[in-house]
Enzyme design. Structure first.
Site, PDB file in Angstrom:
ATOM      1  N   LYS A 212       0.992  -1.098   0.072  1.00 50.20           N
ATOM      2  CA  LYS A 212      -0.050  -0.205   0.153  1.00 50.20           C
ATOM      3  C   LYS A 212       0.849   1.202   0.035  1.00 50.20           C
ATOM      4  O   LYS A 212       0.830   2.254  -0.730  1.00 50.20           O
ATOM      5  CB  LYS A 212      -0.910  -0.132   1.246  1.00 50.20           C
ATOM      6  CG  LYS A 212      -1.612   1.178   1.360  1.00 50.20           C
ATOM      7  CD  LYS A 212      -2.588   1.484   0.198  1.00 50.20           C
ATOM      8  CE  LYS A 212      -2.947   3.102   0.340  1.00 50.20           C
ATOM      9  NZ  LYS A 212      -4.317   3.471   0.920  1.00 50.20           N
ATOM     10  N   CYS A 266      -3.636  10.761   1.685  1.00 43.79           N
ATOM     11  CA  CYS A 266      -3.009   9.496   1.545  1.00 43.79           C
ATOM     12  C   CYS A 266      -1.678   9.643   0.920  1.00 43.79           C
ATOM     13  O   CYS A 266      -0.613   9.325   1.599  1.00 43.79           O
ATOM     14  CB  CYS A 266      -3.798   8.747   0.612  1.00 43.79           C
ATOM     15  SG  CYS A 266      -5.444   8.668   1.152  1.00 43.79           S
TER      16      CYS A 266
HETATM   17  N1  SAJ Z   1      -2.340  14.949  -8.648  1.00 45.61           N
HETATM   18  C1  SAJ Z   1      -1.228  15.627  -9.578  1.00 45.61           C
HETATM   19  N2  SAJ Z   1      -1.006  15.283 -10.729  1.00 45.61           N
HETATM   20  C2  SAJ Z   1      -1.380  13.784 -11.068  1.00 45.61           C
HETATM   21  C3  SAJ Z   1      -2.233  13.106 -10.323  1.00 45.61           C
HETATM   22  C4  SAJ Z   1      -2.648  13.436  -9.182  1.00 45.61           C
HETATM   23  O1  SAJ Z   1      -0.954  16.700  -9.149  1.00 45.61           O
HETATM   24  O2  SAJ Z   1      -0.784  13.394 -12.456  1.00 45.61           O
HETATM   25  C5  SAJ Z   1      -2.657  15.285  -7.487  1.00 45.61           C
HETATM   26  C6  SAJ Z   1      -4.191  15.431  -7.190  1.00 45.61           C
HETATM   27  O3  SAJ Z   1      -4.598  16.699  -7.813  1.00 45.61           O
HETATM   28  C7  SAJ Z   1      -4.077  15.351  -5.702  1.00 45.61           C
HETATM   29  C8  SAJ Z   1      -3.282  14.369  -5.431  1.00 45.61           C
HETATM   30  O4  SAJ Z   1      -2.193  14.270  -6.327  1.00 45.61           O
HETATM   31  O5  SAJ Z   1      -3.797  16.654  -4.986  1.00 45.61           O
HETATM   32  C9  SAJ Z   1      -3.647  13.032  -5.012  1.00 45.61           C
HETATM   33  O6  SAJ Z   1      -4.730  12.789  -5.960  1.00 45.61           O
HETATM   34  P1  SAJ Z   1      -5.260  11.195  -6.624  1.00 45.61           P
HETATM   35  O7  SAJ Z   1      -6.339  11.243  -7.156  1.00 45.61           O
HETATM   36  O8  SAJ Z   1      -3.817  10.714  -7.502  1.00 45.61           O
HETATM   37  O9  SAJ Z   1      -5.088  10.284  -5.338  1.00 45.61           O
HETATM   38  P2  SAJ Z   1      -5.965  10.336  -3.860  1.00 45.61           P
HETATM   39  O10 SAJ Z   1      -5.244  10.811  -2.863  1.00 45.61           O
HETATM   40  O11 SAJ Z   1      -7.419  10.752  -4.216  1.00 45.61           O
HETATM   41  O12 SAJ Z   1      -6.248   8.665  -3.676  1.00 45.61           O
HETATM   42  C10 SAJ Z   1      -4.973   7.818  -3.611  1.00 45.61           C
HETATM   43  C11 SAJ Z   1      -5.029   6.715  -4.552  1.00 45.61           C
HETATM   44  N3  SAJ Z   1      -3.811   5.944  -4.767  1.00 45.61           N
HETATM   45  C12 SAJ Z   1      -3.434   5.691  -5.971  1.00 45.61           C
HETATM   46  O13 SAJ Z   1      -3.942   5.957  -7.278  1.00 45.61           O
HETATM   47  C13 SAJ Z   1      -2.123   4.854  -6.076  1.00 45.61           C
HETATM   48  C14 SAJ Z   1      -6.098   5.445  -4.010  1.00 45.61           C
HETATM   49  O14 SAJ Z   1      -6.293   4.606  -4.822  1.00 45.61           O
HETATM   50  C15 SAJ Z   1      -5.786   5.364  -2.485  1.00 45.61           C
HETATM   51  O15 SAJ Z   1      -6.859   4.342  -1.799  1.00 45.61           O
HETATM   52  C16 SAJ Z   1      -5.936   6.568  -1.728  1.00 45.61           C
HETATM   53  O16 SAJ Z   1      -4.769   7.312  -2.434  1.00 45.61           O
HETATM   54  C17 SAJ Z   1      -5.551   6.347  -0.307  1.00 45.61           C
HETATM   55  O17 SAJ Z   1      -6.642   6.140   0.396  1.00 45.61           O
HETATM   56  O18 SAJ Z   1      -4.423   5.865  -0.163  1.00 45.61           O
END
Ligand code: SAJ
Length: 413
Positions: A212, A266
């Site tokens: 994870k 996360c």
């Molecule tokens: N972000 C970027 N650039 C990107 C992708 C995301 O700047 O290319 C930013 C987003 O805007 C946001 C942050 O990263 O601020 C996180 O967003 P996210 O959509 O990537 O992820 P979370 O935090 O909503 O959810 C993540 C997920 N993990 C992965 O994709 C590996 C989810 O599957 C997990 O269950 C969750 O964390 C968790 O609970 O750990």
């Protein structure tokens, strides 16, 4: 056979999980220390925001399959889904919620029960949880003492659902199941199979914990790479969005998107668990964290420079949520940037956030105004795109041409 399951912690993971298990006809007891959350759920309502969760919870409560309480009671299985934040300058994981959950369920544990830790945890946390249970219940045996023959089965099964898609992903995602012994894994698979359509893949608890953390660190490191490219591109006068689009035409390159920083609860937290346990070996992971944490301040500086061109700057911040198309403002770099700009008194600050109807106090008290996109485009001279909400992507881009635009998400670029 599981006829009664207890879910400890009714937050963003625990509540949807409880409701989905209840929807499979299993009696679910949801336990939370927050009396308000418990009362809300027992009315068939929800205290958090997640698409369609209200419908699933209402139906589970109305059919009598889901009940919430502040006091744990006996069950066949206990799923622990409590927060695991970090504390202090060294980002030390704070396991106090897991310890409190262990102490709360220990008195009602019975021989044959299964305890699964779902909270994202540093490596070794499941063994610690089992240790706390054993301390409280010397009359029962645990896997660290009796392996496969223990009275209580203990496992880690990390949650992996994406906020905004929780109900779909809870069912469709594969699950990594790390039992403290073979029989612990087998019993956990049996439980997850009652509601998971994805594959349940078995390993040990330490590998499951690390899997994870690895998933979210992978994401963090890759976003940091994109964010670093955005700083370099700014200096070299290159459009980072075009650059990434071109590089991604290579069959083995897939760069993520830069942004104003990494938000949510996360991805910006979990990598620290790895760094904290192996600081010497986690140099790249730590550097990535620092790159992403530094991005909001860089954006603030860019906006200040842009505002300096105007006598009376009016700055429109487009979006304050932590990512696109949600109303979740917690741990949002966009919110931090906006609050910082308001604090530094560099001009009039407007916010456009189609997903909320009231600004958080922090912004309202600093004189920030919530306006429509039309109004913002009418009166702002600096426009800062902080979130790629669908409304901003669909907006007429010609109106942006007359403004000084700082586009952290590549919506206009
Ligand atoms: N972000 C970027 N650039 C990107 C992708 C995301 O700047 O290319 C930013 C987003 O805007 C946001 C942050 O990263 O601020 C996180 O967003 P996210 O959509 O990537 O992820 P979370 O935090 O909503 O959810 C993540 C997920 N993990 C992965 O994709 C590996 C989810 O599957 C997990 O269950 C969750 O964390 C968790 O609970 O750990």
């Amino acid at each position: 056979m599981f006829s009664k399951v207890s879910v400890i912690g009714l937050g963003y993971i625990g509540l949807p999980t409880a409701a989905v298990i209840a929807s499979r006809g299993i009696d679910v007891i949801g336990v939370d220390v927050n009396q308000h959350a418990v009362d809300t759920i027992n009315k068939g309502e929800i205290h958090i925001v997640e698409p369609d969760l209200d419908i699933v919870v209402r139906s589970a409560v109305m059919t009598g399959k889901l009940k919430a309480t502040v006091t744990p009671e006996s069950a066949d299985a206990f799923l622990v889904a409590v927060p695991t934040p970090f504390k202090g300058d060294n980002h030390e994981p704070d396991l106090s919620y897991i310890e409190a959950a262990a102490k709360a369920i220990a008195p009602v544990l019975e021989k044959g029960n299964l305890v699964v830790l779902e909270s994202t945890s540093p490596v070794g946390a499941t063994e610690k949880l089992s240790g706390w249970l054993a301390e409280a219940r010397p009359d029962l045996t645990f896997p660290q003492q009796k392996g496969d023959g223990a009275d209580i089965k203990v496992a880690h099964c990390p949650e992996r659902v994406l906020p905004g898609y929780v109900l779909q992903e809870l069912v469709s995602n594969d699950r990594v199941i790390g039992g403290m012994s073979k029989s612990c894994s087998e019993k956990s698979v049996e439980l997850y199979k009652t509601f998971v359509k994805g594959e349940c893949i078995v390993t040990n608890s330490r590998t499951a914990e690390m899997a994870k953390l690895t998933e979210n660190s992978f994401r963090d490191v890759n976003i940091a790479f994109a964010n670093e490219l955005s700083l370099i591109s700014e200096k070299l006068k290159i459009n980072v969005w075009e650059l990434i689009k071109l590089s991604n035409r290579h069959p083995r390159v897939n760069i993520l998107n830069p942004g104003p920083g990494v938000g949510g609860h996360c991805i910006a937290v979990d990598p620290w668990f790895i760094v904290n346990s192996c600081p010497e070996e986690s140099k790249l992971i730590a550097a990535a964290r620092n790159v992403n944490d530094g991005k909001p301040q860089w954006v603030v500086e860019q906006v200040k420079q842009a505002a300096d061109q105007f006598k009376k700057p009016v700055i429109a911040c487009l979006g304050v949520a932590f990512k696109a198309d949600i109303d979740d403002l917690r741990e949002s770099p966009a919110l931090d940037i906006t609050a910082n700009l308001a604090q530094d008194d560099i001009g009039q600050i407007l916010v456009v956030e189609p997903n909320i109807s009231d600004l958080p106090n922090q912004l309202a008290e600093a004189g920030v105004e919530l306006v429509t996109l039309e109004r913002a485009m009418e009166i702002a001279n600096v426009v800062v795109v902080l979130v790629d909400h669908k409304e901003f992507k669909a907006a007429d881009k010609t109106s942006f041409a007359k403004k000084v635009v700082i586009d952290t998400r590549g919506v206009v670029a």
